[in-house]
Structures are given as C-alpha cells and as structure tokens.
Design an enzyme around this catalytic site. Structure first.
Site, mmCIF file in Angstrom:
data_model
loop_
_atom_site.group_PDB
_atom_site.id
_atom_site.type_symbol
_atom_site.label_atom_id
_atom_site.label_comp_id
_atom_site.label_asym_id
_atom_site.label_seq_id
_atom_site.Cartn_x
_atom_site.Cartn_y
_atom_site.Cartn_z
ATOM 1 N N LEU A 1 69.941 51.432 -1.462
ATOM 2 C CA LEU A 1 70.632 49.805 -0.541
ATOM 3 C C LEU A 1 70.452 49.082 -0.407
ATOM 4 O O LEU A 1 69.416 49.391 0.795
ATOM 5 C CB LEU A 1 72.499 50.543 -0.990
ATOM 6 C CG LEU A 1 73.377 51.358 -1.406
ATOM 7 C CD1 LEU A 1 74.350 51.406 -0.837
ATOM 8 C CD2 LEU A 1 73.749 50.434 -2.708
ATOM 9 N N ASP A 2 70.496 47.591 -0.362
ATOM 10 C CA ASP A 2 69.857 46.279 0.361
ATOM 11 C C ASP A 2 70.770 47.024 1.960
ATOM 12 O O ASP A 2 71.500 47.128 1.876
ATOM 13 C CB ASP A 2 70.014 45.520 -0.509
ATOM 14 C CG ASP A 2 68.949 44.683 -1.402
ATOM 15 O OD1 ASP A 2 68.485 45.557 -1.313
ATOM 16 O OD2 ASP A 2 70.162 44.002 -1.985
ATOM 17 N N LYS A 3 69.679 46.262 2.963
ATOM 18 C CA LYS A 3 70.193 45.955 4.335
ATOM 19 C C LYS A 3 71.897 45.692 4.491
ATOM 20 O O LYS A 3 71.860 46.004 4.765
ATOM 21 C CB LYS A 3 69.747 45.075 5.322
ATOM 22 C CG LYS A 3 69.486 44.823 6.511
ATOM 23 C CD LYS A 3 68.631 44.538 7.045
ATOM 24 C CE LYS A 3 68.779 44.028 8.927
ATOM 25 N NZ LYS A 3 68.217 42.983 9.803
ATOM 26 N N THR B 1 73.523 45.208 2.156
ATOM 27 C CA THR B 1 74.685 45.783 1.116
ATOM 28 C C THR B 1 75.432 46.981 1.149
ATOM 29 O O THR B 1 74.591 48.210 1.759
ATOM 30 C CB THR B 1 74.495 46.160 -0.087
ATOM 31 O OG1 THR B 1 73.886 45.154 -1.266
ATOM 32 C CG2 THR B 1 75.088 46.840 -1.245
ATOM 33 N N ARG C 1 72.063 40.852 -7.635
ATOM 34 C CA ARG C 1 71.841 39.242 -6.186
ATOM 35 C C ARG C 1 71.752 38.377 -7.332
ATOM 36 O O ARG C 1 71.705 37.189 -8.081
ATOM 37 C CB ARG C 1 70.988 39.252 -5.986
ATOM 38 C CG ARG C 1 71.902 40.773 -4.388
ATOM 39 C CD ARG C 1 71.068 41.132 -3.079
ATOM 40 N NE ARG C 1 70.697 40.040 -2.247
ATOM 41 C CZ ARG C 1 69.837 40.358 -1.575
ATOM 42 N NH1 ARG C 1 69.060 41.599 -0.653
ATOM 43 N NH2 ARG C 1 69.961 38.663 -0.703
#
Length: 324
Positions: free
Chosen positions: A138-140, A142, A237
């Site tokens: 997961l992105d930082k 998210t 995104r």
C-alpha cells in the site's frame, strides 16, 4: 546474511517431454517460477548430478533433480520496535491494518521505520523470507489491510494467488467531482515519462484493471467502492485521475481542493487541510496459503475519511434543492 538450502525431487513419468524449467516449477512448488528459473540459469540446479543451465532441456521421467541455492535474509534491514495493528496472525501469515504515514518497504526515499522493519522486530524468523514476507503493498498514505507471509511456501502461494487474481482487494475512496455510475477501467499503467516517481496510463505500460461503483453522491465529490483486478503501482490513483476524478487530497495526481459553492467555513477548511489521498483498503479475501480455508477481513474506514464523509453528506443535505 543468507542460508543454504538443498532440495531433491524425482521427475514423474507423467512429466515426460516437459521442459526442465516447467518440470522444476511443478516439483518445487514452495518457490516461484521466476526464482527457480533464476537458480537454473545460475547453475544451481543439477539433473542426475550434472548442472544444467538450459531451461528448454527436455526431461524423460525418473531423473533426480537437486537444487542447491542460497536464500537471502532480510537482515540487511534493521528490526525496529514500531507499532503494528495486527488484525490476524497464525503460523503462516500476518494480516495488518496499515495506518497513514507508514511506508511498506525501505527505499531511496526512506531507509527505515517501515512496515518491513516492524515485521522484522515482531517476528525475527521472517528475515529468512524474501522482502520479509511482503507480497503486496500500500502507498505510504493509503490505509488499510495487507497480508504478509511468515514462510517462503506461504509467500510463494500468496504471490501465485495474486497473479491468478484469486485475492479480492476492495477499497473505499472519496474522489473529486460527481460520478453518475460505476464501471471498469481497463488501461495499462507505466512509469510517467517525465515524473519518474509517478505512474501514468501508457500504451507501453502493464495491463491494469480497476472496478468501481458509486457508494454515495455529494455536491462536488463522490464516495466510491473499488476492487482491484490487477495490482499495479498507484493503480487506483492513476485510473481515477485518468477519468478526471482524482482522489481527494491526492495532489500528486491532480486532486486539488474543490470547494462546493456556498460551503461552510468549517467544510472549506476540512477539504483544504485533507493532506493525503482519501483511499482505504477496506476488505481483503483470500484462501489461506496452507490450510486452504477462505479468509475474509474488514478494516473500519479511518477517522479522517469518516469525518470528511459526514461533512460532505451534511453539506449535500443542507444544499439539496427540490426539482419541480
């Protein structure tokens, strides 16, 4: 550090005529095809005692195949006592609910204080598993659910399940603009041509599919429920930005603040101050990599998104006009 492994299997008669790389993949199922092929090309696989480095070599059945290789430990990264919100754990897997501001894997932008560092502290034997068992990211900023493997066999099976699209990953999001209906986005994603830390829809990119449905309409925003069919970097995104409905707070992909006409000062401030992409991994469903049991996990939507949803809902209610 690394530790040595030595494995032996006998080619089955039913594998007569198979390529060596295919036979090896069927015999040593605890490891990925790519890892086994790499070992084959590096001369770490022998057939009846003879090292073979040609994947297309045919097997006849009855050959003894030996793998002698090294598994790299993740001990080049430091174990750090960082909080992990563990939703579920057994001998094979860990499911966590990741907060915002928490990078998953060390990289050029952040060398430590990541999920990987926390995993090494929480369960030190996970150092023997590549990437400390991380199979998806997961992105930082998210939030939400991630599954991590505690053993190499569990990791291999989870990776294969992801590749076969047998893992269900659903997300909650707030996007900018009013969307009238759900749908599917089937657009390839690759590295951005000029902004190398970002991704973009590109004909040269990798296949990427996102499903979405409208959960709630607001005046200038929409709450969505999304499901990943593939798992490309920044996929949701990028796909929502492509539809010209970027995620609220996602300034990297065009999610600049949009204030509804006549909004209260409080809502205006909330929207302007929302400083992360409004994206949360809310549901994760998969077969247990060892027992085969179907597991399903849910993570409550975090407070910042809940508060934003309530504020946008109240704004829509106050400004609703009757149609005649």
């Amino acid at each position: 550090m690394a530790h040595q492994i030595e494995l032996t299997q006998t080619v089955k008669d039913s594998q007569l005529g198979q390529r060596l790389d295919q036979a090896v993949a069927e015999l040593f199922t605890d490891f990925s095809r790519s890892r086994l092929k790499e070992w084959l090309l590096e001369g770490k696989i022998a057939v009846n005692g003879d090292v073979i480095t040609k994947p297309r070599t045919k097997v006849m059945g009855g050959e003894v195949i030996t793998v002698q290789a090294e598994l790299e430990d993740e001990q080049r990264w430091e174990a750090q006592d960082l909080p992990l919100n563990i939703v579920y754990e057994d001998d094979d897997i860990i499911v966590i609910n990741k907060p915002r501001d928490f990078v998953v894997h060390p990289g050029a932008g952040q060398a430590d204080k990541t999920v990987l560092n926390a995993l090494l502290f929480h369960y030190s034997p996970i150092a023997e598993v590549p990437r400390a068992g991380i199979v998806h990211r997961l992105d930082k900023d998210t939030t939400g659910l991630m599954v991590v493997a505690k053993t190499v066999p569990a990791q291999t099976r989870l990776v294969r399940a992801l590749q076969k699209r047998d893992v269900t990953r659903e997300y909650e999001a707030i996007v900018i603009g009013t969307m009238t209906a759900g749908g599917m986005i089937d657009k390839p994603i690759g590295r951005h041509s000029t902004k190398r830390t970002l991704m973009s829809v590109s004909p040269m990119g990798k296949h990427a599919v996102t499903h979405y449905r409208v959960a709630e309409h607001f005046r200038e925003h929409t709450r969505l429920r999304l499901r990943l069919e593939t798992g490309r970097t920044h996929q949701i995104r990028v796909h929502m930005a492509y539809l010209q409905h970027p995620l609220l707070g996602d300034t990297a992909y065009g999610g600049r603040a949009r204030i509804p006409k006549g909004a209260t000062e409080e809502l205006t401030e909330m929207i302007r101050d929302f400083d992360r992409q409004a994206l949360h991994a809310v549901m994760l469903k998969f077969e247990h990599p060892v027992t085969g049991e179907e597991l399903e996990f849910h993570a409550p939507v975090p407070d910042d998104m809940v508060e934003m949803t309530l504020a946008l809902r109240e704004d829509a209610k106050l400004n609703r006009t009757e149609e005649y």
